[in-house]
Design an enzyme around this catalytic site. Structure first.
Site, PDB file in Angstrom:
ATOM      1  N   ASN A   1       9.108  39.176  56.289  1.00  0.00           N
ATOM      2  CA  ASN A   1       8.010  38.710  55.480  1.00  0.00           C
ATOM      3  C   ASN A   1       7.965  37.382  54.995  1.00  0.00           C
ATOM      4  O   ASN A   1       6.826  36.770  54.602  1.00  0.00           O
ATOM      5  CB  ASN A   1       8.034  39.773  54.301  1.00  0.00           C
TER       6      ASN A   1
ATOM      7  N   GLY B   1      16.871  42.642  52.883  1.00  0.00           N
ATOM      8  CA  GLY B   1      16.199  43.692  53.597  1.00  0.00           C
ATOM      9  C   GLY B   1      16.183  45.100  52.835  1.00  0.00           C
ATOM     10  O   GLY B   1      16.116  44.910  51.460  1.00  0.00           O
ATOM     11  N   SER B   2      16.268  46.082  53.557  1.00  0.00           N
ATOM     12  CA  SER B   2      16.106  47.494  52.857  1.00  0.00           C
ATOM     13  C   SER B   2      17.308  47.928  52.089  1.00  0.00           C
ATOM     14  O   SER B   2      18.463  47.510  52.405  1.00  0.00           O
ATOM     15  CB  SER B   2      15.911  48.546  53.968  1.00  0.00           C
TER      16      SER B   2
ATOM     17  N   GLY C   1      21.214  47.895  53.028  1.00  0.00           N
ATOM     18  CA  GLY C   1      22.223  46.859  52.168  1.00  0.00           C
ATOM     19  C   GLY C   1      23.109  47.596  51.690  1.00  0.00           C
ATOM     20  O   GLY C   1      24.445  47.305  51.758  1.00  0.00           O
TER      21      GLY C   1
ATOM     22  N   GLU D   1      19.890  41.329  48.685  1.00  0.00           N
ATOM     23  CA  GLU D   1      18.486  41.293  48.245  1.00  0.00           C
ATOM     24  C   GLU D   1      17.623  42.195  48.722  1.00  0.00           C
ATOM     25  O   GLU D   1      17.302  42.353  49.846  1.00  0.00           O
ATOM     26  CB  GLU D   1      17.743  39.879  48.300  1.00  0.00           C
TER      27      GLU D   1
ATOM     28  N   CYS E   1       9.209  41.707  48.564  1.00  0.00           N
ATOM     29  CA  CYS E   1       9.994  42.269  47.788  1.00  0.00           C
ATOM     30  C   CYS E   1       9.615  42.307  46.232  1.00  0.00           C
ATOM     31  O   CYS E   1       9.844  42.970  45.371  1.00  0.00           O
ATOM     32  CB  CYS E   1      11.396  42.092  47.957  1.00  0.00           C
TER      33      CYS E   1
ATOM     34  N   GLU F   1      19.951  34.257  44.756  1.00  0.00           N
ATOM     35  CA  GLU F   1      19.672  33.015  45.572  1.00  0.00           C
ATOM     36  C   GLU F   1      18.993  32.038  44.913  1.00  0.00           C
ATOM     37  O   GLU F   1      18.576  32.209  43.409  1.00  0.00           O
ATOM     38  CB  GLU F   1      18.650  33.534  46.764  1.00  0.00           C
TER      39      GLU F   1
END
Ligand code: UN1
Length: 506
Positions: A162, A237-238, A242, A259, A293, A473
């Site tokens: 995304n 990601g998901s 994760g 994340e 997200c 991050e």
């Protein structure tokens, strides 16, 4: 934008991995197809479906390159990062066009995505002159104590589609600044954007082996995470993926930054400026087709302003112009693929079963320019209560759940009633409430009088609870993640000094 002419000649280009400075096919020769989510007939290309062998080659190259790269003066690495920023600036429109073509969000948004990468490049480049350690007084005479940073080694970078350029750069630029080398696996939904970014980085002077690109799906990702010579993994990601990565990295003692999902609330109190709220809501909930997200996916609104706000929002939502993001007037693009369409549609049934109302939207969008793509109508669910699945689970699409509350305290309780904690927002004109909320809302990011999206590259980014694992991050904190602290003692007393013993009289 119109100056860029794209013609699909019907022959899909076959792309390669980038390992040790060479573009090469996957060992098995297998490929996967990448299509335009707004114009499904437009095939962007075929990309290598990489496996263990390709990952192993890439990791070996990265390990070999680490020796030299990690020893280069950090400001010299910074020069290359700044050159990457220059090239991204030069190629911004060209890159944004291809990103929109591949993942769907409108051109003005993909230009913002590239700009975030440019900001990250210049920020990380400058930080190479500021990778501070500390000097600290020793408890003994003639002894010098300090800490300094060391690079960690080979970093496995696995990203979502995304933000196909910005998010990889949040990881790769600080990793490079600190002297690490990289194996990058972009999402299989955005392999072309990943490859274009890697090409730009190579053109800017990142040496062979320092940055390697391995395309593919879960197999390639798993091989990277499980590779014994990968020291660090950074994943966006998901939550399901994760968690699995977390188990492997825990077992193998790898440094890991996660994340993951969000279910980000916007709290609107009765004293909020409703015009401001509406603009923020439309952008927060339907920008990027809700596929951030950080997207605003829950509106927690005071009952006194609920009806007015929801009606105004409905009018704005139905007026949004859906279409191909590279067409000038498009405000909202498609969702990424058929699986996303199916998932969003299934939440419509869940919402109805649980007693919520679909105020607007709730189905695939059709009409001119929409029938050959994955378009879903901007959707508002009203009458949502805190225990409903549509109030708790991440849908990742243009769907806003509206919950009505009658006090600030109730709003915070509802906002915190989820397993995630990435972003959040509060609209109020009362400064006291605003400052209280900064502490009360369980989230890594809180916006006051702004929507839940719009993080800036030089600020820490990350979530609490099920969203992350404690790392950030972006901003200054990310440099701690990509470096190891070395503690150094220099004893120039000429004799053995025993800490905690020589200098304490009992
Ligand atoms: C993401 O959705 O994974 O704050 C990142 C924002 C963007 C980054 C989103 N700057 O919404």
């Amino acid at each position: 934008m119109n100056s860029i002419i794209y013609q699909n000649l019907g022959m899909a280009e076959t792309h390669k991995n980038y390992i040790d400075g060479l573009w090469q096919d996957a060992a098995t020769g297998a490929t996967f197809k990448d299509i335009n989510p707004a114009r499904n007939a437009d095939v962007i290309g075929n990309f290598p479906e990489s496996g263990v062998e390709d990952v192993d080659d890439a990791v070996r190259a990265a390990r070999h390159a680490f020796k030299k790269w990690s020893r280069r003066p950090a400001p010299e690495r910074g020069d290359i990062l700044r050159r990457i920023g220059d090239l991204l600036t030069e190629r911004k429109s060209e890159l944004a066009f291809q990103m929109t073509r591949e993942m769907g969000k409108p051109f003005f948004e993909t230009k913002g995505d590239v700009q975030e990468a440019i900001d990250t490049a210049y920020y990380a480049g400058t930080e190479t002159r500021r990778l501070f350690g500390r000097t600290v007084p020793s408890e003994m005479p003639n002894k010098f104590n300090m800490s300094l940073r060391r690079p960690i080694g080979v970093c496995g970078v696995i990203t979502a589609w995304n933000f196909p350029v910005a998010v990889p750069t949040w990881k790769m630029f600080p990793a490079l600044a600190c002297g690490n080398t990289i194996v990058f696996k972009p999402s299989e939904m955005a392999p072309h954007s990943g490859a274009l970014l890697v090409q730009i980085m190579a053109d800017a002077g990142v040496p062979p082996g320092v940055l390697n690109l391995v395309q593919g799906s879960a197999n390639a990702g798993r091989a990277l995470v499980e590779h014994p010579d990968v020291n660090l993994v950074s994943f966006t990601g998901s939550t399901v993926t994760g968690s699995k990565i977390g188990e492997t990295c825990g077992r193998m003692h790898k440094r890991l930054s996660l994340e993951m999902g969000g279910k980000n609330p916007m709290i609107v109190l009765a004293d909020a400026d409703l015009d401001l709220v509406i603009d923020g809501l439309v952008w927060g909930a339907f920008g990027t087709t809700g596929q951030r997200c950080t997207a605003t996916s829950r509106l927690i609104v005071h009952e006194d302003v609920h009806d007015e706000l929801v009606e105004n929002l409905r009018q704005r939502a139905v007026a949004l112009k859906l279409g191909y993001g590279n067409d000038d007037d498009t405000e909202m693009g498609p969702v990424i693929n058929q699986a996303a369409m199916d998932k969003i549609q299934s939440y419509m049934d869940i919402a109805k079963d649980e007693g919520a109302e679909i105020l607007t939207g709730g189905k695939p969008a059709s009409g001119e320019g929409l029938d050959d793509g994955f378009f879903f109508e901007p959707t508002i669910l009203t009458g949502v209560t805190p225990e409903m699945r549509v109030a708790k689970e991440e849908i990742f699409g243009p769907v806003l759940s509206v919950l009505s509350i009658s006090s600030y305290e109730e709003a915070v309780q509802v906002a915190n009633n989820i397993e995630f904690g990435l972003s959040s927002s509060l609209y109020t004109s009362d400064v006291t409430t605003a400052f209280k909320a900064m502490h009360d809302i369980e989230a890594g990011i809180t916006y006051i009088n702004g929507p839940t999206i719009g993080a800036e590259a030089h600020m820490p980014f990350g979530g609490v609870k099920g969203t992350g694992n404690g790392h950030r991050e972006g901003g200054w904190e990310v440099f701690d993640f990509y470096s190891e602290t070395k503690t150094v003692y220099v004893d120039y007393s000429g004799q053995l000094q025993k800490a905690q013993i020589d200098n304490v009289d009992d």
